[in-house]
Design a protein around this motif. Structure first.
Motif, mmCIF file in Angstrom:
data_model
loop_
_atom_site.group_PDB
_atom_site.id
_atom_site.type_symbol
_atom_site.label_atom_id
_atom_site.label_comp_id
_atom_site.label_asym_id
_atom_site.label_seq_id
_atom_site.Cartn_x
_atom_site.Cartn_y
_atom_site.Cartn_z
ATOM 1 N N THR A 1 12.726 16.424 -5.900
ATOM 2 C CA THR A 1 14.269 17.134 -6.485
ATOM 3 C C THR A 1 14.726 18.415 -5.758
ATOM 4 O OG1 THR A 1 15.273 17.547 -8.775
ATOM 5 C CG2 THR A 1 12.998 18.526 -8.460
ATOM 6 N N ILE A 2 15.837 18.923 -6.484
ATOM 7 C CA ILE A 2 16.131 20.571 -6.747
ATOM 8 C C ILE A 2 15.731 21.286 -6.621
ATOM 9 C CG2 ILE A 2 18.240 21.375 -5.449
ATOM 10 C CD1 ILE A 2 19.714 18.844 -5.708
ATOM 11 N N PHE A 3 16.048 22.471 -6.783
ATOM 12 C CA PHE A 3 15.076 23.436 -6.276
ATOM 13 C C PHE A 3 15.571 24.656 -6.398
ATOM 14 C CE2 PHE A 3 11.950 27.192 -6.805
ATOM 15 C CZ PHE A 3 11.712 27.180 -8.122
ATOM 16 N N ASP A 4 16.428 26.114 -7.312
ATOM 17 C CA ASP A 4 16.500 26.563 -6.974
ATOM 18 C C ASP A 4 15.544 28.477 -6.938
ATOM 19 O OD1 ASP A 4 17.842 29.470 -6.483
ATOM 20 O OD2 ASP A 4 19.632 29.080 -7.830
ATOM 21 N N ASP A 5 15.049 28.805 -6.015
ATOM 22 C CA ASP A 5 14.567 29.663 -6.082
ATOM 23 C C ASP A 5 14.309 31.086 -6.881
ATOM 24 O OD1 ASP A 5 12.009 31.526 -6.274
ATOM 25 O OD2 ASP A 5 11.675 31.445 -4.108
ATOM 26 N N VAL A 6 15.066 31.621 -7.757
ATOM 27 C CA VAL A 6 16.119 32.402 -7.859
ATOM 28 C C VAL A 6 14.660 33.956 -7.054
ATOM 29 C CG1 VAL A 6 17.112 33.633 -9.531
ATOM 30 C CG2 VAL A 6 17.118 31.455 -9.330
ATOM 31 N N SER A 7 15.254 35.019 -6.788
ATOM 32 C CA SER A 7 14.478 36.190 -6.731
ATOM 33 C C SER A 7 15.548 37.734 -6.920
ATOM 34 C CB SER A 7 14.434 36.440 -5.950
ATOM 35 O OG SER A 7 13.550 35.606 -4.820
ATOM 36 N N ALA A 8 15.226 38.144 -8.272
ATOM 37 C CA ALA A 8 15.215 39.276 -7.961
ATOM 38 C C ALA A 8 14.637 40.560 -6.826
ATOM 39 C CB ALA A 8 14.550 40.502 -9.562
ATOM 40 N N ARG A 9 15.478 40.561 -6.229
ATOM 41 C CA ARG A 9 15.236 41.421 -4.318
ATOM 42 C C ARG A 9 14.742 42.743 -4.825
ATOM 43 N NH1 ARG A 9 14.406 36.883 -2.020
ATOM 44 N NH2 ARG A 9 15.835 35.827 -1.697
ATOM 45 N N GLY B 1 13.664 29.950 -11.836
ATOM 46 C CA GLY B 1 13.397 28.185 -11.169
ATOM 47 C C GLY B 1 14.775 27.500 -11.697
ATOM 48 N N PRO B 2 15.959 27.197 -11.483
ATOM 49 C CA PRO B 2 16.409 25.783 -12.140
ATOM 50 C C PRO B 2 15.517 24.964 -11.279
ATOM 51 C CG PRO B 2 17.770 27.364 -10.982
ATOM 52 C CD PRO B 2 16.591 28.115 -11.216
ATOM 53 N N ASN C 1 7.374 30.521 -16.781
ATOM 54 C CA ASN C 1 8.371 30.285 -17.965
ATOM 55 C C ASN C 1 10.254 30.431 -17.373
ATOM 56 O OD1 ASN C 1 6.843 33.085 -16.043
ATOM 57 N ND2 ASN C 1 9.121 33.453 -17.503
ATOM 58 N N THR C 2 9.663 30.129 -15.645
ATOM 59 C CA THR C 2 10.822 30.338 -15.359
ATOM 60 C C THR C 2 12.337 28.654 -14.758
ATOM 61 O OG1 THR C 2 9.948 29.712 -13.120
ATOM 62 C CG2 THR C 2 10.077 32.116 -13.526
ATOM 63 N N VAL C 3 11.363 27.882 -15.401
ATOM 64 C CA VAL C 3 11.814 26.350 -15.046
ATOM 65 C C VAL C 3 12.385 26.608 -16.259
ATOM 66 C CG1 VAL C 3 11.163 24.378 -14.898
ATOM 67 C CG2 VAL C 3 9.895 25.769 -13.865
ATOM 68 N N ILE C 4 13.938 25.832 -15.317
ATOM 69 C CA ILE C 4 15.277 25.408 -16.300
ATOM 70 C C ILE C 4 15.421 24.660 -15.706
ATOM 71 C CG2 ILE C 4 15.475 27.748 -17.133
ATOM 72 C CD1 ILE C 4 17.704 28.197 -15.277
ATOM 73 N N GLY C 5 16.115 23.494 -16.660
ATOM 74 C CA GLY C 5 16.967 22.067 -16.704
ATOM 75 C C GLY C 5 17.879 22.441 -15.577
#
Length: 299
Positions: free
Chosen positions: A161-169, A188-189, A113-117
């Motif tokens: 490809t490129i990934f942004d591992d976004v986190s709620a710290r 997860g862009p 569910n995290t993955v977006i474009g």
């Protein structure tokens, strides 16, 4: 090749169809996006990889088969839809200060569910007050593999490809397990394109930069990785049968000292831009998500 999954747009900029089952696969070319779906009989890049059609795609691109759509006529989706994103913790020297290299990669999972474009918005959840970004190279598996060696691991890679591992710290720090803090919706862009190994060259000499609202906050190189991409594919495959479309996010460099000295969590209206040599730029706009519990709900 630079392969993408896209949705066609109508002349007024709207996506064509109902938003379900309308995706197509293409290759970025000088004039726009070369549509490969009709020639290959697939609707997205994940299906292309599962059917082992990379070679066929290369043939279509070489002969210029298929129609070319202008870049404005398509909406880029996540290149692949992985079953899960397998992430690596500390993997750049200096990420946590002057400490010994770990003996094994620190592997954790983000949910699908995290993955977006690259044209989707990152939604800031009202449940968190400390959402952070990371800049990572993502390895995309192209052929099933289990228990492969580092020497043969990259033979099973379709591209990068490129990934942004976004986190709620704040959520990440609540317990020893990071899953919830890493797995909020849209965290997860991924994108903008899958770049094949022959196009990219050596993946261990890539510059990695991130700009938060135009300010450079991350600048490093994959040459500083502790575990190479081949090491990571091999290691994960000892436990998990990797399948086409699976993603391994290879870790983030540490932020620059000036960014660490003045932490700035993501806020409504922010823009995060990750640029990696040969992979392009993943630009993500940030928006505050509505509170599903109502304005008076407790945190």
């Amino acid at each position: 090749m630079r392969l993408v999954t896209f949705t066609p747009r109508a002349g007024d900029g709207r996506e064509i169809g109902d938003g379900r089952g309308t995706t197509r696969v293409g290759a970025l070319v000088e004039d726009g996006v070369l549509d490969l779906s009709d020639a290959l009989g697939v609707a997205d890049l994940t299906e292309l990889l599962r059917r082992d059609l990379l070679g066929a795609a290369r043939d279509v691109v070489a002969r210029g088969g298929g129609s070319v759509r202008s870049r404005e006529a398509v909406r880029l989706e996540p290149p692949v839809r992985p079953r899960a994103v397998l992430c690596i913790g500390y993997n750049y020297r200096g990420h946590t200060g002057d400490v010994p290299d770990p003996e094994f990669p620190d592997v954790f999972v983000k949910t699908p569910n995290t993955v977006i474009g690259p044209e989707d918005r990152l939604l800031l959840p009202p449940e968190s007050e400390c959402v952070d970004y990371e800049a990572e190279v993502a390895v995309v598996i192209g052929r099933s593999c289990r228990a492969v060696t580092p020497a043969t691991a990259l033979d099973h890679v379709a591209g990068y490809t490129i990934f942004d591992d976004v986190s709620a710290r704040d959520w990440q720090g609540r317990t020893s397990q990071w899953t919830l803090g890493k797995s909020f919706d849209t965290f997860g862009p991924l994108g903008p394109a899958l770049v094949t190994p022959d196009e990219l060259g050596d993946p261990q000499v890539l510059d990695v930069e991130l700009r938060h609202n135009g300010r450079l906050t991350v600048s490093s190189s994959t040459a500083r990785m502790i575990f190479t991409m081949a090491d990571l594919v091999s290691y994960v495959s000892q436990a998990i049968t990797l399948e086409p479309g699976d993603v391994i996010a290879t870790g983030t460099p540490q932020k620059l000292p000036e960014a660490l000295a003045a932490p700035a969590p993501l806020a409504d209206g922010d823009v995060v831009e990750i640029s990696i040599t040969g992979l392009g730029t993943l630009r993500t706009a940030v928006t505050a998500a509505p509170d599903p519990r109502g304005s008076g709900a407790p945190r």
